[in-house]
Design an enzyme around this catalytic site. Sequence first.
Site, PDB file in Angstrom:
ATOM      1  N   LYS A   2       0.547  -1.346  -0.062  1.00 25.60           N
ATOM      2  CA  LYS A   2       0.014   0.035  -0.033  1.00 25.60           C
ATOM      3  C   LYS A   2       0.867   1.343  -0.047  1.00 25.60           C
ATOM      4  CE  LYS A   2      -0.618  -0.095   5.000  1.00 25.60           C
ATOM      5  NZ  LYS A   2       0.046   1.380   5.098  1.00 25.60           N
ATOM      6  N   THR A   3       1.922   1.240   0.693  1.00 21.06           N
ATOM      7  CA  THR A   3       2.743   2.579   0.681  1.00 21.06           C
ATOM      8  C   THR A   3       3.369   2.722  -0.688  1.00 21.06           C
ATOM      9  OG1 THR A   3       3.558   1.762   2.886  1.00 21.06           O
ATOM     10  CG2 THR A   3       4.901   3.426   1.666  1.00 21.06           C
ATOM     11  N   GLN A  14      -6.939  -3.911  10.425  1.00 22.73           N
ATOM     12  CA  GLN A  14      -5.826  -3.542  11.108  1.00 22.73           C
ATOM     13  C   GLN A  14      -6.072  -2.244  11.941  1.00 22.73           C
ATOM     14  OE1 GLN A  14      -1.745  -3.711   9.224  1.00 22.73           O
ATOM     15  NE2 GLN A  14      -2.989  -4.426   7.333  1.00 22.73           N
ATOM     16  N   ASP A  16      -3.086   7.609   4.374  1.00 26.57           N
ATOM     17  CA  ASP A  16      -2.614   6.409   4.564  1.00 26.57           C
ATOM     18  C   ASP A  16      -3.307   5.994   6.040  1.00 26.57           C
ATOM     19  OD1 ASP A  16      -0.982   4.521   4.627  1.00 26.57           O
ATOM     20  OD2 ASP A  16       0.780   5.285   5.669  1.00 26.57           O
ATOM     21  N   GLU A  17      -3.309   4.776   6.194  1.00 25.97           N
ATOM     22  CA  GLU A  17      -3.930   4.003   7.360  1.00 25.97           C
ATOM     23  C   GLU A  17      -5.235   4.623   7.634  1.00 25.97           C
ATOM     24  OE1 GLU A  17      -2.388   1.615   8.470  1.00 25.97           O
ATOM     25  OE2 GLU A  17      -0.283   1.887   8.928  1.00 25.97           O
TER      26      GLU A  17
END
Length: 725
Positions: free
Chosen positions: A32-33, A247, A216-217
Amino acid sequence: MNLLANLNPQQQQALTAGTGPVLVLAGPGSGKTRVLTNRIAYLISHLGVRPYNILAVTFTNKAARQMQQRVEELLGENLRGLSLGTFHATCARLLRREADYLPFKSSFVIFNDDDQRNLVKRALREFDIDEKRYRPHSVHGSISRAKNELILPAEYPNTNYRDEVVARVYTRYQELLLSSNALDFDDLLMWTARLLEEQPAVREKYSRRYEHVLVDEFQDTNMAQYLLLKHLAAFHRNIFVVGDSDQSIYRWRGADHRNVQRFEQDFPDAQVILLEHNYRSTQIILDAAMAVIDRNPHRTRKSLFTERGSGDKIILQEVFDGREEASFVVNSIAQEVLQGAEPGNFAVMYRTNAQSRQLEEAFLQANLPYKLVGAQRFYGRREVKDILAYLHLVYNPENETSLLRVINTPRRKIGNKTLEDLRTLAINENTSLSAILLDLAQGEGSEFYGSFTRGAGLALSRFGDLLTGWRALINDLPPLGLMDRILNDVDYQSYLDDGSEEGIDRWDNVLELRRLAAEYSDRGITDFLQDIALVSDQDTLDETANVPTLMTLHAAKGLEFPVVFIAGLQDGTLPHVRSFDDPEAMAEERRLLYVGITRAKDRLYLLHALNRSTYGYTEPSDPSRYLSDIPDELVEGGNQVLIGKPSRTVRADLWEAASPASPVPVLQSEYKAGMQVRHPAWGEGMVLNSKIQDGEEIVDVFFEDKGLKKLAASLAKLELVNTNQ
DNA sequence: GCATCGGATTTTTTT
DNA sequence: AATCCGATGC
C-alpha cells in the site's frame, strides 16, 4: 520512468484511477505504501498536477518521511510545495497560518502528556474535586474522547454526576490551555476540523488548493480527522484513501474503522479497489492470520495469498513464566545468529509495555544488544524533560508546567511555601507566575519584592533575572545557542554530575539533545519544539542498528521482520482483561494479534506462559483463546527448548550465543479449560486446567460425583464430549 | 527547604 | 516491582 512496472493489476488500477474518490482496501503486506507513493509520483509526472496541489497525510513522521523519500526517488526532482506530513503536523501548520480566525496566537505551543495532565490536575484542584475519585488521567481521557468526537465543553453530555464533573474540568482545561497559548494533541485536530467547518473562506481556500488528498492508514482516523479530510477534499472530491479495517487498533483513541463504511456512504461513486496479494509473508503465516481474523463478526472477508510458498510452520512454545519466555526468546535468537542470521531480522512483540522489562533483562543478562521502540525512552528522561522545559518556558513564559518543573531545578531554594505565596500573589494581581517573576528581576525596584521574605524574594528575583536574560536572546540565537546558554547559566552539567555512572549517562542524553537542536539552526525554535512534541514512538526507531527490536503490538504496525516472536499469549494479556466485557474491544484485541502475525515474513513464534506476573504477584494463566483458532496443521510445538539462563557472558558486538541446553521434546496441550470430557469409569467431567509436566500432559478434571481429579492424558482414556469455546 | 520513609497505586494500547 | 504522593523530621 515507468511507475507501472512491478505492480500487479490491482495496484496498477489504484495507481491510475482517475479523478474522484478512491478507496483502496489493502491487506497487510500488499504494497500500500508503494501504491500511495507511486500514485503521488503518477499525479505529478503523468497528470501534470503540481506538488503544491497535493496533500498526503499519514499517522507517523516515519511513514511521512518514507513516502517523501520514495516519491523523490521516483521523480528525481524537487517536490517543493507538496504537503506531506502527519495529521498532527499538517493541522499544526494550517492552524499557525490561520491563527487570525482562532482564539490563540500562531506561536502556540503543543503540550505534551505531562503538561496536559498538569492542567487537568490544576482544574480539579480549583474545583476542589477529589483526585482519588476522579483520576486526572481518566478525566483527561474523557476530555480527549470528546475532542476526537468534536464535542465542545458546552455540548458535553450531562447524564450523570461524573459527566458533570468532566464537563466542568473540560471547560476549565480549555481555558487554561488558551491562557498558556497552548494546544494539546487533540486540539490540533479539533480546531482544524472546526475551523474548516465554520469558516467557509478557509475551507474554500484549502479545498481549492488541494486538488488531490491522499490518506494512509485510513481505518485509524477518528471523527475529527474524517471531518477535516472531508472538508479538505470538498471542492475537487479527489480523495484517495488506503486502509484495512482488520488493522484498526486505535479505537480507544477515537479511531473508528466504520469511517471506511462512512466513506462509501459519503462518496457513493467511490472506486473500491481490493489489494489481496501479499508480498511479505509465507502462506502458512497468512493462513494463521486469516484463521484468527475470520472469527471477527461484521467484516468483509479478504483472502490473502502469496507466491512465496507455504514456508516453515509456526512455532508454538509453552513456557513456565515470563522469565523463561524471555530466556527462550534470547536463546533462540542467539542460536540463529550464531548460525549466520542477522540480529536485525528479529522482532519481539507483546501486548503491554510492562512486558518489555523481563525481555530487556534477559537481553542485558546475555550481554546482547537490542533496541526498544517507544515507551518514550529518550524524551521521557528527566534531564531531557528538564532542558525542554527550560526552552518551553523561555519560548512561552505562560507555560506554568514548565516553570514549575525548572524553577527549582537545580535547587535554588525556591520551595513549596515560596511557590504558594507566588501563586497567591499571581491570583490576587490577576496575572501569571512568570509575569511576576519577570518583574521581580528588577530586584528591590519591583512592586512585588516586598511580598516575600528576604531569602525567597532574592531567590525568585535571581531566577526572574535569568529568565529575562534568556527571553532577550530568543530571537537572536538558534535553538542550540539558547540551550547552551541555559545549560551554562544554570550549570546543569555539575548538577547532573554526582560522581555516579548514571550522572554521566544523563549528561550524554543532554549532549544527544544538543545534537538534535543543532539540526534546527535554520528552522528555529518553534519547529524544534513542535517536532519534539509530535514525535511518535516509531519515529524514535533507529533503523541503522542491526540488533533485535522489542516493541508493543501497537508499535509494530506498518513494520515487517523476517522472524517475529509474539510473547505473552495468555488470556488476560492478549486478549487483555480490560477488554473482556466489551465485544468491540475484544474484536480489536483479535485485530491486534492479526497485526502482529502479519508482521512476520518467514517465521513466527507464538509464546505463552503458564504463569504470569502482575503487580509483582504471580498466578497461573490460560493460553490465549486465539491460539486454538489457528489450525493445528500450521503449527508445531517448539521442539528445542533452549530454556535456562544464558550461561555465558559474551561480548555484545560478537553476538556469541549462550550454550544451548539439551533438546527436550515439547508436548502441546490437547485439553483446555472448559472442555467436556468422558472418563470410562467416572463419567462426564469438565476440564479445569491442563499443563505439561515432565513431558506429560496433566489434566485437571472436575467430575460431578468424584470431584477434582488429576489425570495423565496419555494414560486416562479420556473422550472429548463437547468443546466449549 | 529538603531528604527520607511508608503507603497507595499501577498496566492496555499512543499522536 | 516500580513509581508516585504525602507526611514527617531535621
